[in-house]
Design a protein around this motif. Sequence first.
Motif, short mmCIF file in Angstrom:
data_model
loop_
_atom_site.label_atom_id
_atom_site.label_comp_id
_atom_site.label_asym_id
_atom_site.label_seq_id
_atom_site.Cartn_x
_atom_site.Cartn_y
_atom_site.Cartn_z
N LEU A 96 14.23 -3.96 2.57
CA LEU A 96 13.79 -3.98 1.17
C LEU A 96 14.79 -3.16 0.36
N ASP A 97 15.47 -3.81 -0.56
CA ASP A 97 16.45 -3.07 -1.35
C ASP A 97 16.22 -3.17 -2.85
N LYS A 98 15.21 -3.93 -3.26
CA LYS A 98 14.89 -4.07 -4.68
C LYS A 98 13.40 -3.80 -4.86
N VAL A 99 13.05 -3.11 -5.95
CA VAL A 99 11.65 -2.73 -6.11
C VAL A 99 11.26 -2.68 -7.59
N VAL A 100 10.06 -3.10 -7.87
CA VAL A 100 9.41 -2.83 -9.16
C VAL A 100 8.37 -1.75 -8.88
N LEU A 101 8.55 -0.62 -9.51
CA LEU A 101 7.65 0.51 -9.32
C LEU A 101 6.56 0.49 -10.38
N VAL B 264 9.33 16.08 -0.57
CA VAL B 264 8.04 15.72 0.04
C VAL B 264 7.65 14.30 -0.35
N ILE B 265 7.78 13.98 -1.64
CA ILE B 265 7.46 12.62 -2.10
C ILE B 265 8.40 11.61 -1.46
N ALA B 266 9.68 11.96 -1.36
CA ALA B 266 10.66 11.05 -0.74
C ALA B 266 10.29 10.79 0.72
N GLU B 267 9.85 11.80 1.44
CA GLU B 267 9.46 11.63 2.84
C GLU B 267 8.30 10.64 2.94
N PHE B 268 7.32 10.79 2.07
CA PHE B 268 6.17 9.90 2.09
C PHE B 268 6.58 8.46 1.74
N LEU B 269 7.32 8.30 0.65
CA LEU B 269 7.68 6.95 0.20
C LEU B 269 8.68 6.28 1.16
N ALA B 270 9.52 7.05 1.83
CA ALA B 270 10.43 6.45 2.81
C ALA B 270 9.64 5.83 3.95
N THR B 271 8.55 6.47 4.34
CA THR B 271 7.69 5.90 5.38
C THR B 271 7.04 4.61 4.90
N VAL B 272 6.57 4.62 3.66
CA VAL B 272 5.97 3.40 3.08
C VAL B 272 6.98 2.27 3.07
N LYS B 273 8.21 2.57 2.63
CA LYS B 273 9.27 1.56 2.57
C LYS B 273 9.57 1.00 3.96
N ARG C 256 7.64 0.89 6.62
CA ARG C 256 6.53 0.06 7.12
C ARG C 256 6.45 -1.26 6.36
N GLY C 257 6.78 -1.24 5.08
CA GLY C 257 6.81 -2.48 4.31
C GLY C 257 7.90 -3.42 4.80
N ALA C 258 9.07 -2.85 5.13
CA ALA C 258 10.17 -3.66 5.64
C ALA C 258 9.81 -4.29 6.98
N GLU C 259 9.10 -3.54 7.81
CA GLU C 259 8.68 -4.08 9.10
C GLU C 259 7.74 -5.27 8.89
N GLU D 235 14.75 8.31 -9.34
CA GLU D 235 15.74 9.00 -8.50
C GLU D 235 15.29 9.04 -7.04
N ILE D 236 14.02 9.30 -6.84
CA ILE D 236 13.49 9.34 -5.48
C ILE D 236 13.61 7.96 -4.83
N ALA D 237 13.28 6.91 -5.60
CA ALA D 237 13.37 5.55 -5.07
C ALA D 237 14.80 5.21 -4.66
N ARG D 238 15.77 5.63 -5.44
CA ARG D 238 17.16 5.37 -5.08
C ARG D 238 17.56 6.18 -3.84
N ASP D 239 17.08 7.41 -3.77
CA ASP D 239 17.41 8.26 -2.63
C ASP D 239 16.92 7.67 -1.30
N ILE D 240 15.83 6.92 -1.34
CA ILE D 240 15.30 6.37 -0.08
C ILE D 240 15.81 4.94 0.18
N GLY D 241 16.75 4.47 -0.65
CA GLY D 241 17.44 3.23 -0.32
C GLY D 241 17.18 2.03 -1.18
N PHE D 242 16.51 2.16 -2.30
CA PHE D 242 16.34 1.03 -3.21
C PHE D 242 17.56 0.97 -4.14
#
Length: 415
Positions: free
Chosen positions: A114-119, A94-103, A105-108, A142-149
């Motif tokens: 976006l492949d690097k992130v400070v959380l 569920v968290i991954a689904e939400f954060l993937a959408t954020v990622k 929209r941020g990339a757009e 782990e979630i951040a890596r799963d969505i492509g960071f």
Amino acid sequence: MTACGLDFGTSNTTLGFVGGNGPRLAPLEDGADTLPSAIFFPRTGAPLVGRAAMAAYVGGEQGRLMRALKSVLGTALIDETTPVGRQRLGFKAVIAEFLATVKARGAEAAGCALDKVVLGRPVHFVDGDAAGDARAERVLGEIARDIGFADLSFQFEPIAASLDYERQVSGEELALIADIGGGTSDFSIVRIARGHQDRADRASDILANEGVRVGGTDFDRQLSLAMVMPLLGHGTPLKRRGLSMPVGLYQDLATWSAINRLYDGKTARTIRELEREAAQPDLVGRLARAVEDERGHALALDVEAAKIRVAEAGATRLDLAVLEAGLSVGIDHGDLVRHTGLLAERIAARIGACLKAAGLQAEAIDALFLTGGSTRLAHVRAAICACAPQARVIEGDTFGSVGTGLAIEAQRRYG
């Protein structure tokens, strides 16, 4: 490819990056750079996030709303599943689904991947549990890596806020950064100076960090338990002498991350049985309808909105038509202070611990930088300011300072 800073908050989320004109926050929903940390799974179709998620739920669309997702990090809930339509989803998914959408929209907004992130992370995800705290950070990573960071690192949220504030100063000063968010309250004492921004190692400028797992959602819960839940039978007796309505039902209904536990059918049947045994069955009937109609989140949204209105205007009338036509309750600043004052005291107590850890007296603090939505609560603000009465009070971007600071840190770390 570019780097970004991601502030996944209990109540709101932001994503920032550094462009040609310096750090900026990405518009994440209809031009707004804050996205409510909410996700709605309709019976059919793709999930909705943010304001759209809450609008769909409040509008009566069938589905499952989840909010305050960050609060499950570091708890046993993160390994559990929750019913979503005809399937069950793990909270990580569920968290991954939400954060993937954020990622996305941020990339757009950034115009590139976006492949690097400070959380951002609170000083303590979990109070008094180092293992749970470390686990929460690991799971979020782990979630951040799963969505492509591909590359990721962490920074304390108040430290990130200090990087945003540092852009405003001309000299050197000691700043106490107070970040009072939806789920946690975090403090850092930082040596601030404009010339320090590009230093690779800022460890010597960070004098102390402290935090406590108390935030805006805790104020919502206490206000709900004290002012609203009694209208649903909280604290009322059963017909059998010495017994009263189970407290846990009301605690779950007043707690964002626990509301969905009540929507399992079995709980609704239990409440109807309690209604027959209740000394005031009309009140318990309201509880039964709230659970059967899955209106717990709507009730929580109404309580949160009432809290904000009290903070802004001093008093309000909370319309509880979601439970029963014509039902309402008045709430004023005195009620808010009476029922949440201990939370404000707990928050302020961590400032004393932070000063002690830094080996400083309160008089040494030059500036008190406030960020986070709960700094708008007058008694919380007063409790914080009383801990450093001689310091200048600086207003940060209530919801954006951390995300902006994380963007600055991402640029420094990843270029």
